[in-house]
Each structure stands twice: as structure tokens, then as C-alpha cells.
Scaffold this active site. Structure first.
Site, PDB file in Angstrom:
ATOM      1  N   LYS A  53      47.596  51.466  44.030  1.00 17.68           N
ATOM      2  CA  LYS A  53      48.837  50.674  43.956  1.00 17.68           C
ATOM      3  C   LYS A  53      49.869  51.409  43.108  1.00 17.68           C
ATOM      4  O   LYS A  53      51.049  51.476  43.450  1.00 17.68           O
ATOM      5  CB  LYS A  53      48.542  49.284  43.376  1.00 17.68           C
ATOM      6  CG  LYS A  53      47.829  48.376  44.372  1.00 17.68           C
ATOM      7  CD  LYS A  53      47.226  47.137  43.744  1.00 17.68           C
ATOM      8  CE  LYS A  53      46.392  46.389  44.792  1.00 17.68           C
ATOM      9  NZ  LYS A  53      45.596  45.296  44.267  1.00 17.68           N
ATOM     10  N   GLN A  97      44.690  41.943  38.998  1.00 13.64           N
ATOM     11  CA  GLN A  97      43.645  42.391  39.919  1.00 13.64           C
ATOM     12  C   GLN A  97      42.445  41.446  39.870  1.00 13.64           C
ATOM     13  O   GLN A  97      41.940  41.134  38.795  1.00 13.64           O
ATOM     14  CB  GLN A  97      43.240  43.831  39.561  1.00 13.64           C
ATOM     15  CG  GLN A  97      42.292  44.471  40.557  1.00 13.64           C
ATOM     16  CD  GLN A  97      42.897  44.705  41.937  1.00 13.64           C
ATOM     17  OE1 GLN A  97      44.098  44.934  42.080  1.00 13.64           O
ATOM     18  NE2 GLN A  97      42.075  44.648  42.955  1.00 13.64           N
ATOM     19  N   ASP A 120      51.686  38.975  45.207  1.00 13.05           N
ATOM     20  CA  ASP A 120      50.438  38.800  45.957  1.00 13.05           C
ATOM     21  C   ASP A 120      50.544  37.625  46.933  1.00 13.05           C
ATOM     22  O   ASP A 120      49.758  37.510  47.864  1.00 13.05           O
ATOM     23  CB  ASP A 120      49.292  38.451  44.974  1.00 13.05           C
ATOM     24  CG  ASP A 120      48.375  39.633  44.689  1.00 13.05           C
ATOM     25  OD1 ASP A 120      48.218  40.495  45.559  1.00 13.05           O
ATOM     26  OD2 ASP A 120      47.806  39.655  43.573  1.00 13.05           O
TER      27      ASP A 120
HETATM   28  N1  GUN Z   1      41.362  42.148  44.730  1.00  8.71           N
HETATM   29  C1  GUN Z   1      41.078  42.515  46.003  1.00  8.71           C
HETATM   30  N2  GUN Z   1      42.182  42.390  46.780  1.00  8.71           N
HETATM   31  C2  GUN Z   1      43.167  41.927  45.977  1.00  8.71           C
HETATM   32  C3  GUN Z   1      44.537  41.612  46.204  1.00  8.71           C
HETATM   33  O1  GUN Z   1      45.070  41.703  47.305  1.00  8.71           O
HETATM   34  N3  GUN Z   1      45.228  41.184  45.100  1.00  8.71           N
HETATM   35  C4  GUN Z   1      44.650  41.043  43.885  1.00  8.71           C
HETATM   36  N4  GUN Z   1      45.415  40.591  42.890  1.00  8.71           N
HETATM   37  N5  GUN Z   1      43.383  41.331  43.648  1.00  8.71           N
HETATM   38  C5  GUN Z   1      42.651  41.773  44.692  1.00  8.71           C
END
Ligand code: GUN
Length: 291
Positions: A53, A97, A120
Site C-alpha cells: 500500500k 490493517q 476502506d
Molecule cells: N486486511 C485484509 N484486507 C484488508 C483490507 O482491505 N483493509 C484492511 N484495513 N485490512 C485488511
């Protein structure tokens, strides 16, 4: 019939070129889209996702902040961090996350993020907005799936879409987006009896259960579109999805591979949401949506 492969990596690159132009336009107005990612603990997979990211932000000329915290961080301390970021004008998107350590309540954390920075799309306010067809941050994986289908010019109106999996992150919101696109939607999940009975009726099957070989050629009808959201390892340790790719590709009309399928789209839509949030601060998002 051998299916056409929907190359998520190529589509993601095309979308990122458009995002890059939007970032440039914002920078000309002295706004640098900023994403803050909070990582609690040292989960290996999460560290890789977070690194990807950050790299995506850097490649697009965006501002990115990584806040690493120990696994024993308390819930009130995490909420305090989020509240600081809610007030920080250089940050347009906040992502915590997941998964979080067991002593922290996911729901409380998601709800602490300002809905205006919830890139998100997990906050109940954004989910409610999405469900009622209002402008919202869309959850990145379902959003990416819709963009992939748009890219191959697939018309969803009147089609039957069967979603396998009902997670809050993928399955549930994906069904809602298909409904918004005038498709007929059926949800299947781990308690569904005779999964194949449902999936064989589908024009589009979306599989997001996290278990390899969930869908084989006997589960689909000839010419179906198959979207594989799974991310698993096979016996040789190679990445694979939830679909038996080699078997299903001879019966489907389109199929997404793993890797290079849905995965690259998820991060791309996170970047898109962060840019949209930055555009909102200048009321540029409406113009961007029209173009
Ligand atoms: N963990 C796995 N996929 C995601 C996601 O799309 N967003 C977040 N915040 N955590 C994750």
C-alpha cells in the site's frame, strides 16, 4: 471453450494512470493526497500488504504515513491515534490493517475512523450510504471487481450473480454493488446446502471464501464469468485462489487468475478512494466523477 483471462494487473495499471493524473491536478492546487496506515503487531501477511500500500502511494506521488504499533497496544491508545489522524489535514485516508490483536474490538476501531476518511469503506455510515445508493467510499475489493467487469464491458443488468462468501469486507458489500447495478443476487456461504445447485444457475460467480478448489467446472454453467477473490497456497506452496483455475477455465467465458487477478485491483481502489477524499476537500470530486 477456453475462457478469456481478465488480467487484473493490466487493468489496475490502466486505472492507476488515471489516478496519477488526478494526483497531479491536486498537487497543482497544493493538495497532496495522504494515506495513513496503522499496523498493530507483526503479522507477516499484514506487513506485506502494508508495504504494498505504501509503495502504491509513493509510485503515484501521494503522501503516505505508516504507524507501526506493538501488539500490546491498548484499544484506548489506538483510538487516540485515530482521533489525531481524523484531525490531521495532511491525511485524507485512514486505514487500520486487519486483523487486529484479540484484545482490540474491530468494530470500535472502525467506528473511530471519521467516515470522511474511511477509505476502506468499512464504517457503518459508508455501508449505509452504499446500501441506499448515496455517494460513499466503496469497499476496495468489491469496487475493484466492478471496475474489472466494466473494463471488459460486461453488462450486469438482469444478470444472475451468485456470491459465495458473506464477509463484511467482500461478500456482503459485493452483493450490494451488483444489486445497485440491477443484477439479481444470490448469496451462498459455508452453511449453504448444495452450493452447486445455486452456482450452476449463475451468469457471474464471485468466490470469496478462502478455501482452494471451492469451485470446479461442475459448479458453473457453460460461459459463466468467474471472479476469484481467494488467496491461498497449494501443496507446492504456490499462490492460488478459491477456484480450480485449470478446470474452470475450459467452461467459463471469462475468469480472473490468482495472482494478477482481483488482488492488484484492491490496492488500486484504495488509492482511488484516498484521492477522492482529497478531492472532496476542494469539492473537486463531483467534477472528477463526471469526467
Ligand atoms: N486486511 C485484509 N484486507 C484488508 C483490507 O482491505 N483493509 C484492511 N484495513 N485490512 C485488511
Amino acid at each position: 471453450m477456453s475462457a478469456q483471462i481478465i488480467n487484473g494487473k493490466e487493468i489496475a495499471e490502466a486505472v492507476r494512470q488515471d489516478i496519477s493524473k488526478e494526483v497531479q491536478q491536486l498537487r497543482e492546487k497544493n493538495v497532496v493526497p495522504g494515506l495513513a496506515v496503522i499496523l498493530v503487531g507483526d503479522n507477516q501477511a499484514s506487513q506485506t500488504y502494508v508495504r504494498n500500500k505504501q509503495k502504491a502511494c509513493e509510485d503515484l506521488g501521494m503522501h503516505s504515513v505508516l504507524i507501526k504499533q506493538p501488539a500490546d497496544l491498548t484499544q484506548p491508545d489506538l483510538i487516540r491515534k485515530i482521533e489525531e489522524l481524523n484531525q490531521d489535514d495532511s491525511i485524507h485516508g485512514i486505514l487500520v490493517q486487519l486483523p487486529l490483536p484479540g484484545h482490540i474490538q474491530e468494530k470500535a476501531i472502525i467506528e473511530a475512523i471519521s467516515p470522511e476518511k474511511d477509505v476502506d469503506g468499512f464504517h457503518p455510515i459508508n455501508i449505509g450510504r452504499m446500501m441506499t445508493g448515496q455517494d460513499a467510499f466503496l469497499p476496495c475489493t468489491p469496487y475493484g471487481i466492478m471496475v474489472m467487469l466494466e473494463h471488459i464491458d460486461y453488462k450486469l443488468e438482469g444478470k444472475h450473480v451468485v456470491i459465495v462468501g458473506r464477509s463484511n469486507i467482500v461478500g456482503k458489500p459485493a452483493g450490494q454493488l451488483f444489486l445497485n447495478a440491477n443484477a439479481t443476487v444470490t448469496y451462498c456461504h459455508s452453511k449453504t446446502s448444495d452450493l452447486a445447485y445455486y452456482t450452476r444457475q449463475a451468469d457471474v460467480v464471485v468466490v470469496a471464501v478462502g478455501k482452494r478448489d471451492t469451485i470446479t467446472s461442475s459448479h458453473i454453467k457453460e460461459g459463466a464469468v468467474v471472479i476469484d477473490v481467494g488467496m491461498n497456497r497449494n501443496d507446492e506452496g504456490k499462490l492460488c485462489g478459491d477456484v480450480s483455475f485449470e478446470d474452470v477455465k475450459n467452461k467459463a467465458s471469462y475468469i480472473t487468475p490468482v495472482p494478477k487477478g482481483v488482488g492488484p485491483m484492491t490496492i488500486t481502489m484504495l488509492m482511488k478512494n484516498t484521492v477522492k477524499s482529497a478531492q472532496k476537500t476542494l469539492n473537486l470530486d463531483k467534477q472528477a466523477m463526471k469526467s
